[in-house]
Design a protein around this motif. Structure first.
Motif, short mmCIF file in Angstrom:
data_model
loop_
_atom_site.label_atom_id
_atom_site.label_comp_id
_atom_site.label_asym_id
_atom_site.label_seq_id
_atom_site.Cartn_x
_atom_site.Cartn_y
_atom_site.Cartn_z
N LEU A 1 -1.07 9.10 9.74
CA LEU A 1 -1.84 9.79 8.70
C LEU A 1 -1.34 11.21 8.53
O LEU A 1 -1.13 11.93 9.49
N PHE B 1 -1.14 6.54 4.59
CA PHE B 1 -2.20 5.59 4.88
C PHE B 1 -1.66 4.17 4.92
O PHE B 1 -1.91 3.40 5.85
N SER C 1 0.36 3.73 7.98
CA SER C 1 -0.39 3.55 9.21
C SER C 1 -1.06 2.18 9.26
O SER C 1 -1.27 1.61 10.32
#
Lengths: 293, 338
Positions: free
Chosen positions: A226, A235, A238
């Motif tokens: 992040l 995002f 991740s």
């Protein structure tokens, strides 16, 4: 005299069994109290601001639970986003379109089995269909695994709640000329809203403590990708990599020989338990208030 | 009359438009749109319902395909072999199966009487205003995540047992011929018995809440008739309530058994993860779910992974059968109560 002895024996037996049932209840309640007391005792002392602002520490170091907390939040929210619509649609079919047909009978049976299926088997399933083909563990796989647990809970409550909606409401709406889809969306869903929300809350309570399905789907991650500068791409990045979650971190830390890790595990356990208990109490009061009205 | 009815529908849909000015063409379009959304929605819900079936099908297929290598290598020998050696790649499922069954049996032996007694208390003895709070408190036991039971079992319950119950069992029952071997050996704290006890606490709420619900559904007339004949509360429970609700109670018990068989995290913490079958209940052992949870991420080699998936398949088959029986029983009691 003989009858009197028999009478006394029966009364004595009744007394014994009733005290046993009282004792059993005390035992059950006592256990709840003991578990919660130990959790508060062990976890509360470790509760501080740094738990929510720092990442998990290396062995022996200081740190918090920021990455597993955020990871759990992401995985849970995604699981609900994936699982709830499927569950609501399936429950709608069973209660509205095919209430008495064979498909509904079969789905109801299968759904009840899924509802209590061992969650570790769900983890194996997602490992086989997502992790193995993709070649790596990922937060997304963890979310899908939890979604598989959300679906049966939502299907069950949606069906139960829609069946409770009185048929007169549907007939009245249909008499006004509304097509079936609109009758369901505007009338039935609205009437069953409280119950359906309860179902989703119960599902969240159920998955927020689940560990077994995450062990070999989301795995764990001491870091995250992040990045505030590129929120969306980081995002997605991740999601595509292993992701820490609170239950898995507790599992790992509690079984470790390091005192600091064990302390964090207790604090995490406290956070999870009270979140889950709060959710289920809210869900219950919501269901109860609906019943009374 | 038919067109008139349809016009009403279109009017509703076109409420925001200028209905009076709308030409017939746009009315037909609106009608088609409604019909289309109706079809699409129906189809979507049907697909979702079928999706639930596919989910279960997917679980079964993926487990079977994942365990094929092991079945090809060892065949049915896999089920009855005790050795589990990742180094030489010899795998057998007997020890985990044995551990799963023994821990579940211990759990049920303890949870069934206690769970039923609590249900009796809640339906027969408890003052009305206390029923809901106590019922909710017992159900909260089911809401506590299993990992919490695990960490609590490891740090609090196991040391407690090691100092109290286990030495007591060893010094008393350990010397009794016949069952003595069940309680032999040093008190480790963790072990098969500890896992069974924790499982008992975890499944207790399932037995209690289902029994309470079916006990509550017994027609009051039946109970009142028995009381009228002079029965004590226990006799009413024993000879009226239990026979009437037997099927439902068995259903609840099977549901709890299904939970106990598949429970993973709590057991993983306290069972000790030893791949052997010991006569003693105090010795460490392993269960199917604990083996998978502990070893899956570290498993190297196709055969090792496949053995663990095969264990998952065995677990799934056992719980599927148990849960199917539970549902069948509960369906029967539902029909009877109406």
């Amino acid at each position: 005299m003989a009858g009197n002895a028999l009478y006394r024996r029966r009364r004595r037996r009744n007394g014994i069994m009733m005290s046993l049932s009282l004792g059993a209840t005390a035992l059950g309640l006592g256990w709840l109290v003991v578990i919660l007391a130990v959790l508060l005792w062990e976890g509360f002392s470790g509760l501080s601001l740094s738990v929510f602002t720092e990442m998990t520490p290396p062995p022996g170091g200081q740190g918090g639970l920021l990455n597993p907390l955020v990871g759990s939040l992401i995985i849970t929210v995604l699981a609900v986003i994936i699982g709830t619509p499927i569950g609501i649609l399936a429950g709608t079919y069973m209660a509205e379109y095919g209430r008495h047909d064979r498909l509904t009978m079969v789905v109801r049976f299968i759904n009840d089995i899924l509802l209590s299926a061992p969650s570790i088997v769900i983890g194996l399933f997602i490992y086989e269909v997502m992790v193995a083909p993709m070649g790596h563990f990922s937060g997304l796989a963890g979310a899908v695994a939890l979604a598989v647990i959300v679906i049966p809970v939502v299907v069950r409550t949606t069906e139960d709640m829609l069946i409770l909606v009185p048929n007169q409401l549907r007939e009245a709406a249909a008499a006004l000329g509304l097509p079936r889809a609109l009758v369901i969306a505007r009338v039935c869903y609205r009437a069953a809203k409280a119950g359906m929300v309860t179902g989703v809350l119960l599902a969240i309570a159920r998955i927020s403590g689940e560990t077994a399905p995450l062990l070999f789907t989301a795995l764990n991650n001491q870091f995250w990708a992040l990045d505030a500068k590129a929120p969306i791409s980081s995002f997605v990045e991740s999601l595509n990599s292993p992701m820490a979650s609170l239950p898995v971190v507790i599992f790992q830390f509690a079984l470790s020989p390091y005192k600091d890790w064990q302390k964090l595990a207790w604090t995490g356990a406290l956070i999870i338990t009270f979140t889950v208990l709060a959710l289920s109490i809210v869900a219950r009061t919501l269901a109860a208030s609906r019943r009374q009205s | 009359m038919q067109p008139l009815g349809r016009q009403t529908v279109v009017d509703v849909a076109l409420r925001s438009d200028a209905v009076g000015a709308a030409p017939a063409l746009s009315r037909a379009q609106a009608l088609n749109r409604l019909r289309l959304t109706d079809h699409v929605f129906h189809l979507l819900t049907r697909l979702a319902a079928i999706g639930v079936l596919l989910l279960l099908g997917g679980v079964i297929v993926s487990l079977i395909s994942g365990s094929l290598p092991v079945l090809r290598e060892f065949g049915l020998q896999f089920l009855v072999t005790e050795r589990w050696n990742p180094v030489t790649e010899k795998f057998g499922a007997l020890a985990p199966i044995y551990g799963t069954l023994v821990t579940s049996v211990i759990a049920m032996l303890i949870a069934i009487p206690i769970g039923l007694l609590i249900a009796v208390f809640l339906t027969e003895l408890c003052p009305l205003w206390l029923r809901r709070p106590i019922g909710i408190a017992i159900e909260l036991l089911a809401g506590i995540p299993s990992i919490i039971y695990g960490i609590w079992g490891l740090f609090v319950f196991a040391p407690f047992l090691q100092e109290t119950l286990q030495p007591f069992l060893i010094s008393t029952l350990g010397n009794v011929p016949g069952i003595g071997s069940l309680f032999a050996g040093p008190p480790y704290g963790i072990g098969v018995l500890t896992a069974g006890l924790i499982l008992a606490i975890m499944v207790l709420p399932f037995i209690t809440s289902i029994s309470r619900d079916v006990f509550d559904a017994v027609p009051p007339v039946l109970k009142e008739a028995a009381y009228g004949l002079g029965c004590t509360t226990w006799e009413v429970v024993r000879f009226v309530v239990l026979p009437f609700t037997r099927v439902g109670v068995i259903g609840g018990v099977m549901l709890a058994l299904g939970r106990a068989l598949g429970e993973t995290m709590a057991v993983t913490f306290v069972i000790g993860n030893a791949h052997r079958i010991s006569a003693s209940l105090l010795a460490p052992g392993t269960t199917i779910s604990a083996t998978i949870a502990n070893e899956f991420t570290e498993a190297v080699g196709d055969l090792y992974t496949s053995s663990l998936v095969a264990l998952g398949l065995i677990l799934f088959v056992i719980t599927f059968i148990v849960l199917a029986i539970a549902r069948y029983m509960l369906l029967r009691i539902e029909r009877r109560i109406g």
